[in-house]
Write a protein that holds these residues in place. Structure first.
Motif, PDB file in Angstrom:
ATOM      1  N   GLU A   1      23.906  46.495  12.374  1.00  0.00           N
ATOM      2  CA  GLU A   1      24.108  45.062  12.091  1.00  0.00           C
ATOM      3  C   GLU A   1      23.504  44.197  13.198  1.00  0.00           C
ATOM      4  OE1 GLU A   1      28.185  44.307  11.215  1.00  0.00           O
ATOM      5  OE2 GLU A   1      28.230  45.693   9.527  1.00  0.00           O
ATOM      6  N   LEU A   2      23.617  44.668  14.423  1.00  0.00           N
ATOM      7  CA  LEU A   2      23.006  43.959  15.539  1.00  0.00           C
ATOM      8  C   LEU A   2      21.481  43.976  15.396  1.00  0.00           C
ATOM      9  CD1 LEU A   2      23.197  42.580  18.325  1.00  0.00           C
ATOM     10  CD2 LEU A   2      23.342  44.868  19.351  1.00  0.00           C
TER      11      LEU A   2
ATOM     12  N   ALA B   1      20.401  41.558  12.734  1.00  0.00           N
ATOM     13  CA  ALA B   1      20.448  40.170  13.221  1.00  0.00           C
ATOM     14  C   ALA B   1      19.264  39.887  14.141  1.00  0.00           C
ATOM     15  CB  ALA B   1      21.765  39.927  13.949  1.00  0.00           C
ATOM     16  N   PHE B   2      18.940  40.860  14.985  1.00  0.00           N
ATOM     17  CA  PHE B   2      17.777  40.691  15.857  1.00  0.00           C
ATOM     18  C   PHE B   2      16.503  40.535  15.025  1.00  0.00           C
ATOM     19  CE2 PHE B   2      14.071  42.563  17.903  1.00  0.00           C
ATOM     20  CZ  PHE B   2      13.970  41.744  19.017  1.00  0.00           C
TER      21      PHE B   2
ATOM     22  N   ARG C   1      16.136  39.443  11.984  1.00  0.00           N
ATOM     23  CA  ARG C   1      16.064  38.143  11.299  1.00  0.00           C
ATOM     24  C   ARG C   1      15.607  37.059  12.274  1.00  0.00           C
ATOM     25  NH1 ARG C   1      20.553  40.282   8.494  1.00  0.00           N
ATOM     26  NH2 ARG C   1      22.027  39.487  10.027  1.00  0.00           N
ATOM     27  N   PHE C   2      16.125  37.102  13.490  1.00  0.00           N
ATOM     28  CA  PHE C   2      15.708  36.129  14.507  1.00  0.00           C
ATOM     29  C   PHE C   2      14.241  36.352  14.884  1.00  0.00           C
ATOM     30  CE2 PHE C   2      15.078  35.332  19.087  1.00  0.00           C
ATOM     31  CZ  PHE C   2      15.225  33.958  19.087  1.00  0.00           C
TER      32      PHE C   2
ATOM     33  N   THR D   1      11.799  35.196  12.234  1.00  0.00           N
ATOM     34  CA  THR D   1      11.683  33.736  12.211  1.00  0.00           C
ATOM     35  C   THR D   1      10.851  33.255  13.394  1.00  0.00           C
ATOM     36  OG1 THR D   1      13.896  33.655  11.236  1.00  0.00           O
ATOM     37  CG2 THR D   1      13.000  31.591  12.056  1.00  0.00           C
ATOM     38  N   LEU D   2      11.081  33.871  14.532  1.00  0.00           N
ATOM     39  CA  LEU D   2      10.336  33.496  15.737  1.00  0.00           C
ATOM     40  C   LEU D   2       8.839  33.668  15.541  1.00  0.00           C
ATOM     41  CD1 LEU D   2      11.014  32.707  18.748  1.00  0.00           C
ATOM     42  CD2 LEU D   2      10.758  35.126  19.280  1.00  0.00           C
TER      43      LEU D   2
ATOM     44  N   ASP E   1       7.564  31.206  12.086  1.00  0.00           N
ATOM     45  CA  ASP E   1       7.900  29.793  11.967  1.00  0.00           C
ATOM     46  C   ASP E   1       7.537  29.084  13.267  1.00  0.00           C
ATOM     47  OD1 ASP E   1       8.846  27.471  10.894  1.00  0.00           O
ATOM     48  OD2 ASP E   1      10.772  28.313  10.293  1.00  0.00           O
TER      49      ASP E   1
ATOM     50  N   LEU F   1      15.050  27.698  14.184  1.00  0.00           N
ATOM     51  CA  LEU F   1      15.462  28.997  14.727  1.00  0.00           C
ATOM     52  C   LEU F   1      16.974  29.109  14.875  1.00  0.00           C
ATOM     53  CD1 LEU F   1      13.144  30.007  17.736  1.00  0.00           C
ATOM     54  CD2 LEU F   1      13.623  31.340  15.685  1.00  0.00           C
TER      55      LEU F   1
ATOM     56  N   SER G   1      19.321  31.767  12.782  1.00  0.00           N
ATOM     57  CA  SER G   1      19.152  33.193  13.106  1.00  0.00           C
ATOM     58  C   SER G   1      19.513  33.469  14.556  1.00  0.00           C
ATOM     59  CB  SER G   1      17.729  33.665  12.793  1.00  0.00           C
ATOM     60  OG  SER G   1      16.766  32.924  13.518  1.00  0.00           O
ATOM     61  N   PHE G   2      19.294  32.484  15.419  1.00  0.00           N
ATOM     62  CA  PHE G   2      19.703  32.640  16.822  1.00  0.00           C
ATOM     63  C   PHE G   2      21.230  32.728  16.920  1.00  0.00           C
ATOM     64  CE2 PHE G   2      21.066  30.952  20.913  1.00  0.00           C
ATOM     65  CZ  PHE G   2      20.259  31.633  21.802  1.00  0.00           C
TER      66      PHE G   2
ATOM     67  N   LEU H   1      22.432  36.033  15.656  1.00  0.00           N
ATOM     68  CA  LEU H   1      22.180  37.102  16.625  1.00  0.00           C
ATOM     69  C   LEU H   1      23.194  37.035  17.760  1.00  0.00           C
ATOM     70  CD1 LEU H   1      20.588  39.405  17.888  1.00  0.00           C
ATOM     71  CD2 LEU H   1      18.940  37.709  18.753  1.00  0.00           C
TER      72      LEU H   1
ATOM     73  N   GLU I   1      26.515  38.364  16.739  1.00  0.00           N
ATOM     74  CA  GLU I   1      26.528  39.828  16.638  1.00  0.00           C
ATOM     75  C   GLU I   1      26.523  40.471  18.026  1.00  0.00           C
ATOM     76  OE1 GLU I   1      27.287  42.828  14.305  1.00  0.00           O
ATOM     77  OE2 GLU I   1      26.829  40.855  13.469  1.00  0.00           O
TER      78      GLU I   1
ATOM     79  N   THR J   1      29.610  43.028  19.098  1.00  0.00           N
ATOM     80  CA  THR J   1      29.378  44.455  19.336  1.00  0.00           C
ATOM     81  C   THR J   1      29.652  44.853  20.777  1.00  0.00           C
ATOM     82  OG1 THR J   1      27.015  43.956  19.626  1.00  0.00           O
ATOM     83  CG2 THR J   1      27.701  44.767  17.467  1.00  0.00           C
TER      84      THR J   1
END
Lengths: 56, 130
Positions: free
Chosen positions: A18-19, A22-23, A25-26, A29-30, A33, B13, B16-17, B20, B23, B27
């Motif tokens: 899951e981490l 999430a990374f 997805r970021f 986008t980085l 975009d 951003l 999503s930032f 992240l 998360e 964790t």
């Protein structure tokens, strides 16, 4: 390797899916975009890797 | 978990930032990660407000190698954290072995990602303010 991947995994990130999601997805986008073009971002990525002796 | 105000993030951003960062906190042991976050900020001359670290750890953070507020596990992490931030090439197998005495692989995967996240946040925040 200092942190072993789990059985069947490819990298340390497979311990924390899951981490990692999430990374990603970021990170996606980085890259895709924003006002800075991807070539310029790539130059920064490679320069950072050279500074820390990363083999990418 | 709260989302950081440590750095300014472009609007596109931000979602999503924030996901992240949420998360990263979820964790990790939040007290331990917050000690790393605070120490990383100290190393680059920034001041950030504690979120989860208790007062005794915050007060002793600059003296973590000897301050009684810290356990051996926390010292192993802060030692790795400092070397990672100052010169990633200076992280040794001995650092890794010391971490493995206290944490399993999933915890280390989350911890190294969390430290990398807040190291990057501090560097970007400094660049934004310079």
């Amino acid at each position: 390797m200092r942190i072993q991947p789990p059985p069947g995994g490819l990298s340390l990130f497979d311990h924390q899916p899951e981490l990692f999601a999430a990374f990603n997805r970021f990170y996606g986008t980085l890259w895709t975009d924003g006002v800075v073009d991807e070539a310029a971002k790539e130059v920064g990525r490679l320069r950072n890797a050279r500074v820390v002796d990363c083999g990418i | 978990m709260p989302v950081t105000a440590d750095v300014r993030v472009p609007r596109r951003l931000a979602p999503s930032f924030a996901a992240l960062e949420a998360e990263v906190w979820a964790t990790n042991d939040p007290v331990l990660l917050d000690c790393c976050r605070l120490r990383l900020a100290q190393l680059v001359g920034r001041t950030v407000e504690p979120r989860f670290a208790p007062a005794d750890k915050v007060a002793g953070l600059r003296r973590w190698p000897t301050d009684p507020a810290f356990t051996e596990a926390e010292r192993a992490v802060l030692d790795f954290c400092e070397h990672y931030a100052i010169d990633a090439g200076s992280v040794t197998d001995a650092h890794a072995a010391r971490l493995h005495e206290h944490f399993d692989e999933p915890a280390l995967a989350a911890l190294t990602t969390g430290i990398a996240f807040f190291d990057a946040v501090g560097r970007v925040a400094n660049a934004q303010e310079s």
